[in-house]
Design a protein around this motif. Structure first.
Motif, short mmCIF file in Angstrom:
data_model
loop_
_atom_site.label_atom_id
_atom_site.label_comp_id
_atom_site.label_asym_id
_atom_site.label_seq_id
_atom_site.Cartn_x
_atom_site.Cartn_y
_atom_site.Cartn_z
N ARG A 136 -3.58 -5.17 -9.65
CA ARG A 136 -3.66 -3.72 -9.48
C ARG A 136 -2.88 -2.96 -10.56
N ILE A 137 -2.43 -3.65 -11.58
CA ILE A 137 -1.54 -3.04 -12.57
C ILE A 137 -2.14 -1.79 -13.20
N GLY A 138 -3.43 -1.82 -13.53
CA GLY A 138 -4.05 -0.70 -14.22
C GLY A 138 -4.59 0.39 -13.31
N HIS A 139 -4.57 0.16 -12.00
CA HIS A 139 -5.07 1.17 -11.06
C HIS A 139 -4.08 2.35 -10.99
N ARG A 140 -4.62 3.50 -10.63
CA ARG A 140 -3.75 4.63 -10.35
C ARG A 140 -3.21 4.49 -8.92
N ALA A 141 -2.01 4.99 -8.71
CA ALA A 141 -1.37 4.83 -7.40
C ALA A 141 -2.21 5.44 -6.28
N GLY A 142 -2.91 6.54 -6.58
CA GLY A 142 -3.73 7.20 -5.58
C GLY A 142 -4.92 6.39 -5.11
N GLN A 143 -5.23 5.30 -5.79
CA GLN A 143 -6.37 4.46 -5.44
C GLN A 143 -5.99 3.32 -4.50
N LEU A 144 -4.73 3.22 -4.13
CA LEU A 144 -4.26 2.07 -3.37
C LEU A 144 -4.21 2.34 -1.88
N SER A 145 -4.22 1.25 -1.10
CA SER A 145 -4.02 1.36 0.34
C SER A 145 -2.54 1.60 0.64
N GLY A 146 -2.23 1.92 1.89
CA GLY A 146 -0.84 2.15 2.26
C GLY A 146 0.04 0.94 2.01
N GLY A 147 -0.45 -0.23 2.37
CA GLY A 147 0.34 -1.44 2.15
C GLY A 147 0.57 -1.72 0.68
N GLU A 148 -0.46 -1.49 -0.14
CA GLU A 148 -0.32 -1.68 -1.58
C GLU A 148 0.67 -0.68 -2.16
N ARG A 149 0.62 0.55 -1.66
CA ARG A 149 1.55 1.57 -2.16
C ARG A 149 3.00 1.20 -1.83
N GLN A 150 3.21 0.63 -0.65
CA GLN A 150 4.58 0.21 -0.32
C GLN A 150 5.01 -0.97 -1.18
N ARG A 151 4.08 -1.85 -1.52
CA ARG A 151 4.42 -2.95 -2.43
C ARG A 151 4.82 -2.41 -3.80
N VAL A 152 4.12 -1.37 -4.25
CA VAL A 152 4.49 -0.75 -5.52
C VAL A 152 5.90 -0.16 -5.41
N ALA A 153 6.19 0.48 -4.28
CA ALA A 153 7.52 1.06 -4.08
C ALA A 153 8.60 -0.02 -4.09
N ILE A 154 8.29 -1.18 -3.52
CA ILE A 154 9.25 -2.29 -3.54
C ILE A 154 9.42 -2.82 -4.96
N ALA A 155 8.31 -2.93 -5.68
CA ALA A 155 8.39 -3.37 -7.07
C ALA A 155 9.25 -2.42 -7.89
N ARG A 156 9.09 -1.12 -7.66
CA ARG A 156 9.93 -0.13 -8.36
C ARG A 156 11.41 -0.32 -8.00
#
Length: 230
Positions: A136-156
Motif C-alpha cells: 500500500r506504499i503508493g496509495h493515498r491515505a484516503g483510499q485505505l480501510s480503517g484498519g489499514e489507516r491505523q496500521r499507517v498510524a502505527i508505522a508513523r
C-alpha cells in the motif's frame, strides 16, 4: 532490569474553575520491552496518565523519568526533543493526511529529526513493511480501510524507532476483528524491545498486553505485576 518509564509520587491537579484531582500519588515503573494496558472507567485518569508519560502534560507534583532522565526540569524545547527521539504516539483518530501517499504520511514522523528526504522515505518503507502494508506504499491515505489507516498510524509512530510507544484507545474506531489485528501488532512490538503502554476500555485488548494497571479516581488500585522494578 532496564527501566523505560518511571513515575514517582505523581499527582495532577487542575486548578479552578475545574478543580479536579486527576491523578493522586502515582508510583509506576515500566520495564523496557514491557507491554502495559492502563484500564479504568471514564474519568479514572487514564488519558491524563498517558499524557504525563508522553510529556504532553506536566505533573503538579512528583517526578517522571524516561530511560532514567528526569523530565521535571526540562524546558519545553527539551521535552519536544524527548518526544521526537524516544516516544511514538498512536491515537484513536488516525490523523493522517488523506492527500499524501501512505509512505509520505509515515515519513512525517521523522520531519522533526531533520533526516534527509531519502532517509525518511527509506525508513518509512521499512516501517510499513513491519506493519504489513508494503503493498500500500503508493496509495493515498484516503483510499485505505480503517484498519489499514491505523496500521499507517502505527508505522508513523515507530518509524523513528522510539523506545516507547504510547497508544490512546487504538482500537476504539475499529470492528472487533480488525481491532484484534491491531492489538496483536502492538503487542508484537515487544519482540523488537519496544515498550508499549496503551489505554483501553476493551477487556480483550487489555488481556493481550503482558501487564494490566487499573485506575480508579486517579489512583492505581490494581496492577498485575506490582513487583516490577523491585
Amino acid at each position: 532490569m532496564r527501566v523505560a518509564l518511571e513515575l514517582s509520587g505523581v499527582s495532577k491537579v487542575y486548578p479552578p474553575p475545574t478543580a479536579v484531582t486527576a491523578l493522586a500519588d502515582i508510583d509506576l515503573v515500566v520495564a523496557a520491552g514491557e507491554t502495559v494496558a492502563i484500564t479504568g472507567a471514564s474519568g479514572a485518569g487514564k488519558s491524563t496518565l498517558l499524557g504525563i508519560l508522553g510529556t504532553l502534560e506536566r505533573p503538579t507534583s512528583g517526578s517522571v523519568r524516561i530511560a532514567g532522565a528526569d523530565t521535571s526540569a526540562m524546558s519545553d524545547r527539551e521535552l519536544s526533543g524527548v518526544r521526537a527521539t524516544s516516544l511514538g504516539f498512536v491515537f484513536q483518530q488516525f490523523f493522517l493526511l488523506d492527500h499524501l501517499s501512505v509512505r509520505d504520511n509515515v515519513a512525517t514522523g521523522l520531519v522533526y529529526r531533520g533526516a534527509p528526504a531519502r532517509v525518511r522515505r527509506e525508513r518509512a518503507t521499512e516501517a510499513l513493511h513491519q506493519v504489513g502494508l508494503t503493498g500500500r506504499i503508493g496509495h493515498r491515505a484516503g483510499q485505505l480501510s480503517g484498519g489499514e489507516r491505523q496500521r499507517v498510524a502505527i508505522a508513523r509512530a515507530i518509524v523513528g524507532r522510539p523506545a516507547v510507544v504510547l497508544a490512546d484507545e487504538p482500537t476504539g474506531n475499529l470492528d472487533s476483528a480488525t481491532g484484534a489485528e491491531i492489538t496483536a501488532l502492538l503487542a508484537g512490538l515487544a519482540d523488537d524491545h519496544t515498550t508499549v503502554v496503551l489505554i483501553t476500555h476493551n477487556v480483550d485488548v487489555a488481556a493481550a498486553m503482558a501487564r494490566q494497571v487499573h485506575l480508579r479516581d486517579g489512583r492505581i488500585v490494581a496492577d498485575s505485576a506490582p513487583r516490577v522494578g523491585a
